[in-house]
Design an enzyme around this catalytic site. Structure first.
Site, PDB file in Angstrom:
ATOM      1  N   GLU A   1       0.811  -1.232   0.000  1.00 49.36           N
ATOM      2  CA  GLU A   1       0.000   0.000   0.000  1.00 49.36           C
ATOM      3  C   GLU A   1       0.836   1.269   0.000  1.00 49.36           C
ATOM      4  O   GLU A   1       1.732   1.445   0.829  1.00 49.36           O
ATOM      5  CB  GLU A   1      -0.950   0.005   1.205  1.00 49.36           C
ATOM      6  CG  GLU A   1      -1.871   1.212   1.235  1.00 49.36           C
ATOM      7  CD  GLU A   1      -2.991   1.093   2.247  1.00 49.36           C
ATOM      8  OE1 GLU A   1      -3.711   2.074   2.456  1.00 49.36           O
ATOM      9  OE2 GLU A   1      -3.150   0.000   2.837  1.00 49.36           O
TER      10      GLU A   1
ATOM     11  N   LYS B   1      -8.457  -1.300   1.110  1.00 47.79           N
ATOM     12  CA  LYS B   1      -9.451  -1.666   2.112  1.00 47.79           C
ATOM     13  C   LYS B   1     -10.385  -2.687   1.486  1.00 47.79           C
ATOM     14  O   LYS B   1     -11.006  -2.437   0.457  1.00 47.79           O
ATOM     15  CB  LYS B   1     -10.234  -0.429   2.574  1.00 47.79           C
ATOM     16  CG  LYS B   1     -11.218  -0.665   3.687  1.00 47.79           C
ATOM     17  CD  LYS B   1     -10.549  -1.176   4.953  1.00 47.79           C
ATOM     18  CE  LYS B   1      -9.590  -0.165   5.563  1.00 47.79           C
ATOM     19  NZ  LYS B   1      -9.016  -0.669   6.837  1.00 47.79           N
TER      20      LYS B   1
END
Length: 400
Positions: free
Chosen positions: A206, A222
């Site tokens: 990420e 997410k």
């Protein structure tokens, strides 16, 4: 993410811990600026000239803990870290030239400066890892998820990320084990950063924040499912996962919109499915042009800690995290990456492990919404930590 090319040597280091006081964002920005990196106007990175003379800086590795990020954001810091040997902010500047200690590569896949000893002082004993011990039980974790849902029902928060921790005693040199994390599939920010008595190994997929070609970019992740055809279908069709994801995208849009010098924020890509080490995860891309002067300190205050590992609203979520989690987040859920003359690239330290003098530490968790099932959240955290524990095991290191 990469540093300059050719010969490099360690030039200078900066270290800050919570007990030091002051503004860590401003302190590290001043250090890097004084070292010759143009961090006071990041929007000009696209036009900056790379200095290449002997002794001139080629860039710096930067690490920011989750606790330091909370200080930068003005939020609750949370419980004490289980790995106090690690600093909360660490920066190491590399300079052009072959004299002095040589870094073991200078890129996203090799962030470790060569002069820094491993926590075990490069012990000659073979590496060995004891069984993992969790800081809370599965029931404790499930209870924390239930309490988070109660906070959501009261309207205190909309979403919060709940993270657990485990540690294992080791002997020998942990650096090879930590380095193995970079081989995990999808490790966009794979590498090791080590200091005196500590080391961090990262396999993060990420992007917390990237500045390149006059734009600031974040790529929040997410939503998680097993990397199977059925898992991909479940992720793409889950109303709960999409709602949770979009909530964090909106939070990241707000974070970038508050950044002085940033132009209109846009969502370049929404809910794209990526794979990380046996898991599908949903990722979006949010960006904005940098139209004015953008200072590193302001950037860190705007994006730290990352919205996908805090929740919404961010400051209220930090209050809940401090109330729910039994130990601090240490090296996890912070930032780790590279600052060069033409770009900045910091990964969010999910899928991250740390070593102090005698223990390895890992953290894993997930975002909690009203629709969250406690047992499923416990299982998701275990699925995220599993590849890290396997890679760090002594049998995996021996086999490698």
């Amino acid at each position: 993410m990469s540093s300059g090319q050719g010969g490099h040597r360690l030039s200078s280091t900066f270290q800050w811990s919570l007990t030091d006081g002051g503004d860590p964002a401003e302190l590290v920005a001043e250090f890097l600026s004084s070292a010759g990196l143009r961090v006071r106007n990041l929007g000009r990175t696209a036009t900056q000239v790379h200095p290449t003379g002997d002794g001139t800086p080629c860039g710096a590795a930067l690490y920011v803990s989750a606790a330091a990020g909370s200080v930068m954001a003005g939020g609750a810091v949370g419980p004490p870290t289980p790995s106090p040997a690690l600093p909360d902010v660490y920066a190491v500047v590399l300079a052009h030239g072959s004299s002095g200690p040589e870094p073991a590569g200078a890129s996203a896949s090799a962030l470790r400066p060569g002069a820094t000893p491993s926590p075990a002082a490069l012990s000659s004993r073979p590496f060995s890892l004891e069984p993992w011990a969790d800081s809370w039980t599965a029931d404790d974790h499930a209870r924390a998820v239930a309490l988070a849902r109660e906070a959501i029902a009261r309207g205190d928060i909309y979403q919060v990320n709940v993270v657990g921790h485990a540690s294992a005693a080791y002997t020998g040199d942990p650096i090879p084990a930590l380095s193995r994390l970079a081989r995990l599939a999808g490790a966009r920010y794979g590498g090791v950063l080590a200091g005196d008595g500590w080391a961090i190994g990262c396999a993060s997929p990420e992007t917390l924040v990237e500045v390149r070609d006059g734009r600031v970019i974040t790529r929040p992740i997410k939503g998680t499912r097993p990397a199977t055809p059925a898992g991909r279908h479940e992720l793409l069709t889950s109303a709960k996962e999409r709602a949770e994801h979009i909530m964090i995208v909106d939070l990241e849009r707000n974070d970038l919109s508050r950044l002085p010098g940033a132009g209109p924020v846009r969502v370049d890509q929404l809910f794209a499915v990526r794979e990380w080490s046996g898991l599908w995860q949903a990722e979006s891309v949010v960006s904005a042009p940098l139209d004015g002067d953008v200072d590193l300190a302001s950037l860190l205050r705007a994006v730290c800690p990352g919205g996908s590992v805090t929740g919404a609203p961010k400051l209220a979520a930090l209050d809940e995290i401090a109330r729910l989690e039994p130990v601090g987040r240490g090296a996890s859920m912070g930032a780790l990456g590279w600052i060069g003359h033409d770009h900045l690239d910091l990964g969010l330290t999910i899928r991250t492990a740390a070593a102090d003098g005698d223990h390895l530490h890992v953290w894993a968790g997930g975002g909690i919404t009203w629709d969250s099932d406690p047992a499923a959240e416990v299982a998701e955290a275990a699925a995220k930590a599993g590849p890290l524990r396997a890679a760090l095991s002594s049998s995996a290191v021996t086999a490698g």
